[in-house]
Structures are given as C-alpha cells and as structure tokens.
Enzyme design. Structure first.
Site, PDB file in Angstrom:
ATOM      1  N   SER A  10       0.841  -1.206   0.000  1.00 21.78           N
ATOM      2  CA  SER A  10       0.000   0.000   0.000  1.00 21.78           C
ATOM      3  C   SER A  10       0.865   1.240   0.000  1.00 21.78           C
ATOM      4  CB  SER A  10      -0.912   0.013   1.229  1.00 21.78           C
ATOM      5  OG  SER A  10      -1.445   1.321   1.378  1.00 21.78           O
ATOM      6  N   HIS A  35      -0.974  -1.591  -3.952  1.00 22.34           N
ATOM      7  CA  HIS A  35      -2.316  -1.279  -3.435  1.00 22.34           C
ATOM      8  C   HIS A  35      -2.474   0.239  -3.362  1.00 22.34           C
ATOM      9  CE1 HIS A  35      -5.827  -2.337  -0.765  1.00 22.34           C
ATOM     10  NE2 HIS A  35      -5.520  -1.207  -0.158  1.00 22.34           N
ATOM     11  N   ASP A  37      -4.960   3.288  -2.178  1.00 23.68           N
ATOM     12  CA  ASP A  37      -6.096   3.602  -1.309  1.00 23.68           C
ATOM     13  C   ASP A  37      -6.731   4.918  -1.744  1.00 23.68           C
ATOM     14  OD1 ASP A  37      -6.241   1.480   0.687  1.00 23.68           O
ATOM     15  OD2 ASP A  37      -4.203   2.105   1.187  1.00 23.68           O
ATOM     16  N   MET A  39      -9.557   7.589  -1.221  1.00 23.22           N
ATOM     17  CA  MET A  39     -10.479   8.050  -0.160  1.00 23.22           C
ATOM     18  C   MET A  39     -11.030   9.414  -0.553  1.00 23.22           C
ATOM     19  SD  MET A  39      -8.285   7.047   3.197  1.00 23.22           S
ATOM     20  CE  MET A  39      -7.243   5.584   3.238  1.00 23.22           C
ATOM     21  N   HIS A  68      -8.300   0.179  -4.142  1.00 21.89           N
ATOM     22  CA  HIS A  68      -9.287   0.049  -3.064  1.00 21.89           C
ATOM     23  C   HIS A  68     -10.066   1.361  -2.988  1.00 21.89           C
ATOM     24  CE1 HIS A  68      -9.752  -0.418   1.632  1.00 21.89           C
ATOM     25  NE2 HIS A  68     -10.915  -0.384   1.006  1.00 21.89           N
ATOM     26  N   MET A  70     -12.516   3.688  -1.403  1.00 22.91           N
ATOM     27  CA  MET A  70     -13.260   4.066  -0.186  1.00 22.91           C
ATOM     28  C   MET A  70     -13.956   5.383  -0.485  1.00 22.91           C
ATOM     29  SD  MET A  70     -10.229   3.037   2.438  1.00 22.91           S
ATOM     30  CE  MET A  70      -9.041   3.013   1.095  1.00 22.91           C
ATOM     31  N   MET A 139     -11.388  -5.702   5.871  1.00 23.12           N
ATOM     32  CA  MET A 139     -10.680  -4.625   6.578  1.00 23.12           C
ATOM     33  C   MET A 139     -10.412  -5.065   8.010  1.00 23.12           C
ATOM     34  SD  MET A 139     -10.121  -2.324   4.394  1.00 23.12           S
ATOM     35  CE  MET A 139      -9.228  -1.302   5.566  1.00 23.12           C
ATOM     36  N   ASP A 177      -6.510  -6.227   5.020  1.00 23.43           N
ATOM     37  CA  ASP A 177      -5.931  -4.886   4.900  1.00 23.43           C
ATOM     38  C   ASP A 177      -6.039  -4.156   6.235  1.00 23.43           C
ATOM     39  OD1 ASP A 177      -5.172  -2.346   4.103  1.00 23.43           O
ATOM     40  OD2 ASP A 177      -6.830  -2.061   2.697  1.00 23.43           O
TER      41      ASP A 177
HETATM   42  C1  DX5 Z   1      -6.656   1.885   5.374  1.00 24.12           C
HETATM   43  C2  DX5 Z   1      -6.141   1.405   4.051  1.00 24.12           C
HETATM   44  C3  DX5 Z   1      -4.981   0.492   4.129  1.00 24.12           C
HETATM   45  C4  DX5 Z   1      -3.762   1.096   4.769  1.00 24.12           C
HETATM   46  C5  DX5 Z   1      -3.033   0.024   5.478  1.00 24.12           C
HETATM   47  O1  DX5 Z   1      -7.871   2.516   5.192  1.00 24.12           O
HETATM   48  O2  DX5 Z   1      -7.169   0.726   3.337  1.00 24.12           O
HETATM   49  O3  DX5 Z   1      -4.659  -0.046   2.855  1.00 24.12           O
HETATM   50  O4  DX5 Z   1      -2.875   1.687   3.853  1.00 24.12           O
HETATM   51  O5  DX5 Z   1      -2.018   0.606   6.212  1.00 24.12           O
HETATM   52  P1  DX5 Z   1      -1.220  -0.179   7.342  1.00 24.12           P
HETATM   53  O6  DX5 Z   1      -0.578  -1.373   6.696  1.00 24.12           O
HETATM   54  O7  DX5 Z   1      -0.254   0.848   7.819  1.00 24.12           O
HETATM   55  O8  DX5 Z   1      -2.247  -0.571   8.369  1.00 24.12           O
HETATM   56 ZN    ZN Z   2      -6.578  -0.351   1.471  1.00 23.34          ZN
END
Ligand code: DX5
Ligand code: ZN
Length: 220
Positions: A10, A35, A37, A39, A68, A70, A139, A177
């Site tokens: 990620s 990955h 993210d 948001m 991913h 969100m 999650m 994740d």
């Molecule tokens: C959180 C993300 C994750 C995040 C994980 O909302 O979906 O992908 O980057 O980060 P770590 O590995 O630091 O928990």
């Molecule tokens: Zn993620």
C-alpha cells in the site's frame, strides 16, 4: 498450483516526492501487487488519491494495481480508474445498494472486481456476489489511515469467508488490509487470508522498504 499468498504494497505510507523510485524498490524486493487507497473525505474522513496517481503507478511498474475505493457512489468513478490502468477495482459493500451491478460494470471495463467489508460488516453480506468476485477484502482496521492497530476480532470472519469462498467460488482471492506486520500476518494467514496489504510495516520499516517486504515475506 501457484502459491496464492501475495503481498500487496500500500503506497499510502510512501514518500510521494519519490513515489516511482519507491514502487521500483518494492517491485525489486518481491512485492506482488501495488495497493492504491482511494479516499473521498466522505465515505472515510481522509482524502487521498485519484486516477492521476493510478496512472502514474501504471507507468512506474508492471505489477497488478490493486485499487481500493473508499468512496461514496463508486460506480461514478470506476471508468476513470479502469482507464488509468487499475487491475483490481475493489468496492465496499456498505455504501453500495447496486453492488452486483457495479461489479458487473467493473468486469465490462476489463478490470477484476473485488468486494470489501469493514470490520463491523458481517461475512454473509458478500455471499450473493461471490460468483462474480475475483477478490474479497476484509478490513482489519477502520478504513481511513495507515499505521492503525490490527483488530483481531475480524479473524473469525476471515475464516468464515474462506470457507464460503471454497464452497461458492474457489477462484476468489481473500485479502486482508490494515495493521499487518510480522505478528499479525501469521494470524491472518492461519485464518485463511491469502493476500496481505501493508503500508506502515513496509514504508516505515527501520531498515527500509526491501527489509520490510522481506520480513513480511518471511511470515508467508
Ligand atoms: C486503510 C487502508 C490500508 C492502509 C493500510 O484505510 O485501506 O490499505 O494503507 O495501512 P497499514 O498497513 O499501515 O495498516
Ligand atoms: Zn486499502
């Protein structure tokens, strides 16, 4: 049969002034996927990356891009992410009254559809879409930020999903994740997870990205 266990790196904890270099280092160190993210500041409190970043990642690596989403109303955005070069497009079950249709649309755009559940969402909510899912993502933190603590209460759900996948669609990969490190990854693996997303354990490893990936790989 190839080993289904994979590390999805990620980039949420990457140094964005050197994103291309850091992705290249992750790839050389044996990352399986990247990955991303996404948001929107509504579905989750944080605001991060859009299709431009996915397109930049696509130019930086040949690895599959595990995107991913969100976001509210993900169906509005899937075409832009598909055009940017996403491989997997994973949408949340919680905000998606038209989940099946959204996943069909992801297939039609040439991407692999995934479905993701927040820590408080029961496994059974995704059973109806398993025949269409290339991946289920559990999650193990509340979505929004990297560097959070793993929630062990999700482990029985990982096992329940693993069993449902074997029954309904054994091709589906099971990803986890949030809060993955050398202590939590083995627990997730024993519960049935196959793909492990990690940001903090890789980008903030005291010896660097390569050491972070190697440490996690050692647990698989
Ligand atoms: C959180 C993300 C994750 C995040 C994980 O909302 O979906 O992908 O980057 O980060 P770590 O590995 O630091 O928990
Ligand atoms: Zn993620």
């Amino acid at each position: 049969m190839p080993d289904p266990h994979k590390i999805s790196v990620s980039i949420l904890s990457a140094d964005f002034t050197r994103l291309g270099e850091q992705i290249a280092e992750a790839e050389a160190a044996g990352a399986d996927w990247i990955h991303v993210d996404v948001m929107d500041g509504h579905f989750v409190p944080n605001l991060t990356m859009g299709p431009f970043i996915v397109e930049a990642c696509r130019r930086a690596t040949q690895l599959p891009l595990d995107v991913h989403l969100m976001v509210e109303a993900p169906e509005r955005l899937i075409q832009a992410f598909a055009q940017a070069g996403a491989t997997y497009l994973t949408v949340h079950v919680e905000n998606n009254p038209n989940l099946y249709r959204t996943m069909q649309a992801i297939c039609e755009l040439g991407c692999k559809p995934g479905v993701v559940l927040n820590p408080g969402t029961p496994a059974s909510t995704v059973f109806p879409v398993l025949p269409l899912a290339d991946m289920v993502l559990v999650m193990s933190v509340n979505p929004g930020y990297s560097g959070q603590k793993f929630i062990p209460a999700v482990l029985p759900k990982v096992t329940e999903l693993s069993q449902a996948i074997q029954r309904i669609n054994p091709q589906t990969l099971l990803e986890i994740d949030g809060g993955m490190n050398i202590d939590t990854l083995p627990q997730a693996r024993s519960a049935g997870a196959q793909v492990f997303v990690a940001a903090n354990a890789i980008f903030n490893h005291p010896q660097g990205i390569t050491a972070g990936i190697q440490a996690l790989r050692g647990c698989i």
